[in-house]
Design a protein around this motif. Structure first.
Motif, PDB file in Angstrom:
ATOM      1  N   GLY A 138     -26.440  69.840  37.076  1.00  0.00           N
ATOM      2  CA  GLY A 138     -27.264  69.434  35.769  1.00  0.00           C
ATOM      3  C   GLY A 138     -27.602  70.600  35.089  1.00  0.00           C
ATOM      4  O   GLY A 138     -28.357  70.361  34.144  1.00  0.00           O
ATOM      5  N   TYR A 139     -27.241  71.806  35.456  1.00  0.00           N
ATOM      6  CA  TYR A 139     -27.539  72.878  34.730  1.00  0.00           C
ATOM      7  C   TYR A 139     -27.042  72.968  33.274  1.00  0.00           C
ATOM      8  O   TYR A 139     -26.004  72.523  32.985  1.00  0.00           O
ATOM      9  CB  TYR A 139     -27.011  74.317  35.334  1.00  0.00           C
ATOM     10  CG  TYR A 139     -27.766  75.725  34.562  1.00  0.00           C
ATOM     11  CD1 TYR A 139     -29.147  75.574  34.832  1.00  0.00           C
ATOM     12  CD2 TYR A 139     -26.930  76.768  34.653  1.00  0.00           C
ATOM     13  CE1 TYR A 139     -29.640  76.970  34.293  1.00  0.00           C
ATOM     14  CE2 TYR A 139     -27.717  77.777  34.227  1.00  0.00           C
ATOM     15  CZ  TYR A 139     -28.914  77.902  34.094  1.00  0.00           C
ATOM     16  OH  TYR A 139     -29.638  78.846  33.546  1.00  0.00           O
ATOM     17  N   HIS A 140     -27.721  73.421  32.347  1.00  0.00           N
ATOM     18  CA  HIS A 140     -27.419  73.489  30.867  1.00  0.00           C
ATOM     19  C   HIS A 140     -26.589  74.411  30.420  1.00  0.00           C
ATOM     20  O   HIS A 140     -25.819  74.105  29.589  1.00  0.00           O
ATOM     21  CB  HIS A 140     -28.832  73.317  29.931  1.00  0.00           C
ATOM     22  CG  HIS A 140     -29.264  74.660  29.882  1.00  0.00           C
ATOM     23  ND1 HIS A 140     -30.110  75.222  30.978  1.00  0.00           N
ATOM     24  CD2 HIS A 140     -29.503  75.661  29.020  1.00  0.00           C
ATOM     25  CE1 HIS A 140     -30.750  76.254  30.642  1.00  0.00           C
ATOM     26  NE2 HIS A 140     -30.213  76.538  29.506  1.00  0.00           N
ATOM     27  N   ASN A 145     -25.895  83.237  23.355  1.00  0.00           N
ATOM     28  CA  ASN A 145     -26.695  82.049  22.462  1.00  0.00           C
ATOM     29  C   ASN A 145     -27.169  80.970  23.224  1.00  0.00           C
ATOM     30  O   ASN A 145     -27.628  80.082  22.516  1.00  0.00           O
ATOM     31  CB  ASN A 145     -25.647  81.797  21.619  1.00  0.00           C
ATOM     32  CG  ASN A 145     -25.100  83.063  20.528  1.00  0.00           C
ATOM     33  OD1 ASN A 145     -25.611  83.854  20.201  1.00  0.00           O
ATOM     34  ND2 ASN A 145     -23.714  82.946  20.093  1.00  0.00           N
ATOM     35  N   ASP A 146     -27.192  81.059  24.802  1.00  0.00           N
ATOM     36  CA  ASP A 146     -27.860  79.778  25.002  1.00  0.00           C
ATOM     37  C   ASP A 146     -28.931  80.223  25.401  1.00  0.00           C
ATOM     38  O   ASP A 146     -29.554  81.245  26.263  1.00  0.00           O
ATOM     39  CB  ASP A 146     -26.993  79.745  26.356  1.00  0.00           C
ATOM     40  CG  ASP A 146     -25.674  78.999  26.246  1.00  0.00           C
ATOM     41  OD1 ASP A 146     -25.477  78.738  25.031  1.00  0.00           O
ATOM     42  OD2 ASP A 146     -24.864  79.062  27.093  1.00  0.00           O
ATOM     43  N   PRO A 147     -29.975  79.191  25.399  1.00  0.00           N
ATOM     44  CA  PRO A 147     -31.478  79.541  25.699  1.00  0.00           C
ATOM     45  C   PRO A 147     -31.747  79.762  27.274  1.00  0.00           C
ATOM     46  O   PRO A 147     -31.030  78.913  28.065  1.00  0.00           O
ATOM     47  CB  PRO A 147     -32.267  78.268  25.156  1.00  0.00           C
ATOM     48  CG  PRO A 147     -31.272  77.158  25.220  1.00  0.00           C
ATOM     49  CD  PRO A 147     -30.032  77.740  24.641  1.00  0.00           C
ATOM     50  N   TYR A 192     -28.065  87.263  35.756  1.00  0.00           N
ATOM     51  CA  TYR A 192     -27.968  86.181  36.854  1.00  0.00           C
ATOM     52  C   TYR A 192     -26.683  85.118  36.610  1.00  0.00           C
ATOM     53  O   TYR A 192     -26.005  85.087  37.348  1.00  0.00           O
ATOM     54  CB  TYR A 192     -29.069  85.533  37.527  1.00  0.00           C
ATOM     55  CG  TYR A 192     -28.892  84.634  38.510  1.00  0.00           C
ATOM     56  CD1 TYR A 192     -28.805  85.165  39.739  1.00  0.00           C
ATOM     57  CD2 TYR A 192     -29.227  83.273  38.590  1.00  0.00           C
ATOM     58  CE1 TYR A 192     -28.706  84.260  41.016  1.00  0.00           C
ATOM     59  CE2 TYR A 192     -29.264  82.272  39.421  1.00  0.00           C
ATOM     60  CZ  TYR A 192     -28.851  82.794  40.936  1.00  0.00           C
ATOM     61  OH  TYR A 192     -28.767  82.084  41.766  1.00  0.00           O
ATOM     62  N   ASP A 193     -26.879  84.365  35.577  1.00  0.00           N
ATOM     63  CA  ASP A 193     -26.015  83.601  35.433  1.00  0.00           C
ATOM     64  C   ASP A 193     -24.668  84.059  34.819  1.00  0.00           C
ATOM     65  O   ASP A 193     -23.401  83.388  35.028  1.00  0.00           O
ATOM     66  CB  ASP A 193     -26.292  82.762  34.277  1.00  0.00           C
ATOM     67  CG  ASP A 193     -27.501  81.617  34.282  1.00  0.00           C
ATOM     68  OD1 ASP A 193     -27.752  81.374  35.368  1.00  0.00           O
ATOM     69  OD2 ASP A 193     -28.329  81.288  33.462  1.00  0.00           O
ATOM     70  N   THR A 194     -24.557  85.175  34.252  1.00  0.00           N
ATOM     71  CA  THR A 194     -23.199  85.825  34.183  1.00  0.00           C
ATOM     72  C   THR A 194     -22.611  86.446  35.205  1.00  0.00           C
ATOM     73  O   THR A 194     -21.269  86.049  35.405  1.00  0.00           O
ATOM     74  CB  THR A 194     -23.495  86.860  33.068  1.00  0.00           C
ATOM     75  OG1 THR A 194     -23.926  86.814  31.880  1.00  0.00           O
ATOM     76  CG2 THR A 194     -21.980  87.879  32.962  1.00  0.00           C
ATOM     77  N   ALA A 195     -23.195  86.585  36.254  1.00  0.00           N
ATOM     78  CA  ALA A 195     -22.557  86.786  37.616  1.00  0.00           C
ATOM     79  C   ALA A 195     -22.122  85.827  38.067  1.00  0.00           C
ATOM     80  O   ALA A 195     -21.228  85.653  38.705  1.00  0.00           O
ATOM     81  CB  ALA A 195     -23.652  87.462  38.655  1.00  0.00           C
TER      82      ALA A 195
END
Length: 490
Positions: A20-22, A186-188, A239-242
Motif C-alpha cells: 500500500g505504499y504511495h 516530485n513525490d511527497p 532510502y526509497d531510491t535504494a
C-alpha cells in the motif's frame, strides 16, 4: 524444486507497493506478489542483522542459541557441549539448509554476510558460498552480476537447488549510483511525521535520532539532521531510491529465470533481515529496537506450489520459514528447531499462524516486544542511550508509526502483554540448554554492543551542547546499572 531466496537488507514492508505504499518503489516485487502470497505480519524473532540471520538459518530463538548481540560473549552461538555429535547430519541439531542438501538440493549463498559479522555457522548446509567481497559495501549491480552467472550455470545444470543472496542497498549509507537519479523527487514523503513530532524529537536524544542521523559516504545530499519535513523528505528519498534500485535488479533476476525457461518452476522468496525505523521512536535509518517497525519484515512467496494472489495476515516468525521449506521439499523438521511450519498457508491459503509473537533486540538496546491482537508492547531493559521509558504500548492497527504511547490509558492491555511476555520467557528458559537468558548476559557485560561504554561520553556531549535536562534524564535512567558499570570500570 528450485528456490531463490532474495534477502534485501533493512527493507520494511510498508515501503513496498504491494503493502500500500504511495510511491512506486517496487513494481517487480509487486508483480511477484500478484502471482504469489504476501504475509503481512511476518516478524524477525531477533534483531538486528546477525541475530536475525542466525535465527533464520538455525530456526531457533536467540534466547536458545545465545546469539543476540553484535559483539561480546553473546554474539556467538553457544556450543552444544558434551552431547555434540561428530557432525549434525540427520540429527536434531541439523540446520534446515543442510536438510535441503540431503534432500538433493544444490545449495549456494551469494553474500558477504558471514565474513562481515563473523557468523560462519550460518553456512551449515551450503555447498557453495561466494563472498561478493565488499563487506556489505556492495551495490545491487555487484550482487546481480554474480547471481546472473550462477543462474546461467548452476541454475540450469541442477534440477533442484536453493540459492540465497543478499542485496544491501537499503541499509545506510545509501549508495545508489548518482547516475540513477531520484525517481521520487516530485513525490511527497510519508505524511505521518509532522513538524510537531520532529520538533519534539529534536529536544530528545539518542544515537541515530533526529539530531544525529547516520553519517557516511551517502547518496546525494542527505541531511545531517532532521529539523523539518523537507529534511525528512531528502532522507526518505535516499532510502526509497535504494529500494527502487534493488527492485530493478530483482526484475533482472526474474528475466534471467524466464529466459532460461525455469521461472515458472522456481519458488521465489522476497524477505529481509529486519525493517528500518525512519523516524519511528526517534530513530532514523537504523534498526535499534524490538518494535513493530524494526521487527516486521516482508515475506512474499511465489512459485508452482504457492497460493496465488493470497494475503496472509497471521502471525509468523522468520524462523518458521526453514521448517516450511523443509516440508515443501519433503523433509522433516528437527526437534531442536523453534520454528513451526506454515506450509498450509503457503500452498492452500489456510490459517497456520501463531497466537502472539515475542521479538528481541540486544545489539543497540535491550528490549523485548510482544505483538498480540492489534497491539505492540515493548519492554526496555537497557535503553542503549535512547530516550525510552521502561514500557511502551502502541495500537499498531491505528498507529503503525508508534507515535502515541498508551501505557497509562490501557493498563489492562499492558497487563496482558506482560503476562504473555513472562509466559514466553518461562517457556523458552524451561526448554533451553543453558540456565541464563543471553539478554541479561549482555546487560551485565555493560549493555548492547553498539553503545557499550559510551554513557559517560554521551552525557558529557549532551551537557556540552547545553542539553542538561536530557543529560539528567539519561543519567537518572542508568542509575540502576551503576553497580554493573562500577564493576566493569573499577
Amino acid at each position: 524444486m528450485k528456490i531463490l531466496y532474495i534477502d534485501i537488507d533493512s527493507l520494511r514492508p510498508d515501503h513496498l507497493g504491494c503493502h500500500g505504499y504511495h510511491r512506486n518503489t517496487s513494481p517487480n516485487i509487486d508483480r511477484l506478489a500478484e502471482r504469489g502470497t504476501t504475509f503481512t505480519n511476518y516478524y524477525a524473532s531477533d534483531a538486528p542483522c546477525a541475530p536475525s540471520r542466525n535465527a533464520l538459518f538455525s530456526s531457533k530463538f536467540g534466547i536458545h542459541t545465545g546469539a543476540v548481540n553484535h559483539g561480546g560473549l553473546d554474539a556467538d552461538t553457544r556450543p552444544i557441549g558434551i552431547d555434540r555429535p561428530f557432525n549434525y547430519h540427520h540429527t536434531e541439531y541439523q540446520a534446515w539448509v543442510d536438510v535441503l542438501r540431503f534432500r538433493g538440493h544444490y545449495t549456494a549463498m551469494i553474500s558477504p554476510f558471514p565474513g562481515r559479522h563473523a557468523k560462519w555457522n550460518v553456512l551449515e548446509g551450503f555447498l557453495e558460498m561466494h563472498d561478493t567481497g565488499k563487506h556489505a559495501g556492495e551495490t545491487a549491480e555487484d550482487v546481480t552480476s554474480e547471481a546472473l552467472k550462477w543462474i546461467n550455470s548452476r541454475g540450469t545444470e541442477k534440477e533442484d537447488w536453493f540459492l540465497y543472496l543478499n542485496f544491501w542497498d537499503p541499509h545506510t549509507p545509501y549508495r545508489t549510483p548518482l547516475s540513477y537519479g531520484n525517481p521520487f523527487n516530485n513525490d511527497p514523503a510519508p505524511e505521518w511525521l509532522t513538524e510537531e513530532i520532529i520538533a519534539k524529537q529534536c529536544e530528545s536524544y539518542g544515537p541515530m535520532s533526529a539530531s544525529e542521523v547516520p553519517a557516511g559516504n551517502q547518496w546525494l545530499d542527505l541531511p545531517k539532521e532532521i529539523t523539518s519535513r523537507e529534511d525528512f523528505k531528502r532522507f526518505i528519498d535516499g532510502y526509497d531510491t535504494a529500494i527502487r534500485y534493488v527492485d530493478d535488479h530483482v526484475g533482472m533476476l526474474l528475466k534471467a529465470l524466464e529466459e532460461e525457461g525455469i521461472l515458472e518452476e522456481t519458488t521465489i522468496i522476497i524477505s529481509a533481515d529486519h525493517g528500518e525505523n525512519q523516524g519511528e521512536l526517534n530513530v532514523y535509518g537504523d534498526h535499534q529496537t524490538a518494535d513493530h517497525i524494526t521487527s516486521r519484515i516482508p515475506l512474499i512467496m511465489a512459485g508452482p506450489e504457492v497460493r496465488q494472489g493470497h494475503i496472509d495476515e497471521d502471525f509468523h516468525y522468520q524462523i518458521d520459514l526453514g521448517p516450511t521449506l523443509t516440508e515443501m521439499a519433503g523433509g522433516t523438521p528437527r526437534e531442536k528447531w523453534d520454528g513451526i511450519s506454515f506450509l498450509p498457508a503457503v500452498t492452500k491459503g489456510e490459517s497456520a499462524g501463531r497466537p502472539y509473537l515475542v521479538v528481541s533486540q540486544a545489539a543497540w538496546s535491550c528490549q523485548r516486544g510482544v505483538r498480540f491482537d492489534n497491539w505492540m508492547l515493548i519492554r526496555t531493559y537497557h535503553d542503549g542511550l535512547k530516550d525510552f521509558p521502561d514500557l511502551m504500548l502502541f495500537d499498531i492497527e491505528n498507529d503503525p508509526h508508534e507515535t502515541t504511547n498508551l501505557v497509562e490509558e490501557s493498563p489492562e492491555v499492558v497487563a496482558k502483554g506482560l503476562q504473555l511476555l513472562d509466559k514466553w520467557v518461562a517457556e523458552q528458559m524451561s526448554t533451553s540448554d543453558y540456565p541464563s537468558d543471553p539478554m541479561w548476559n549482555v546487560i551485565h557485560e555493560g549493555g548492547p554492543f553498539h553503545t557499550r561504554g559510551n554513557l559517560g561520553k554521551y552525557i558529557k556531549k549532551l551537557r556540552n551542547q547545553g542539553r542538561n535536562e536530557a543529560a539528567d534524564r539519561l543519567e537518572s535512567r542508568h542509575e540502576k546499572f551503576n553497580k554493573i558499570y562500577y564493576k566493569l570500570n573499577g
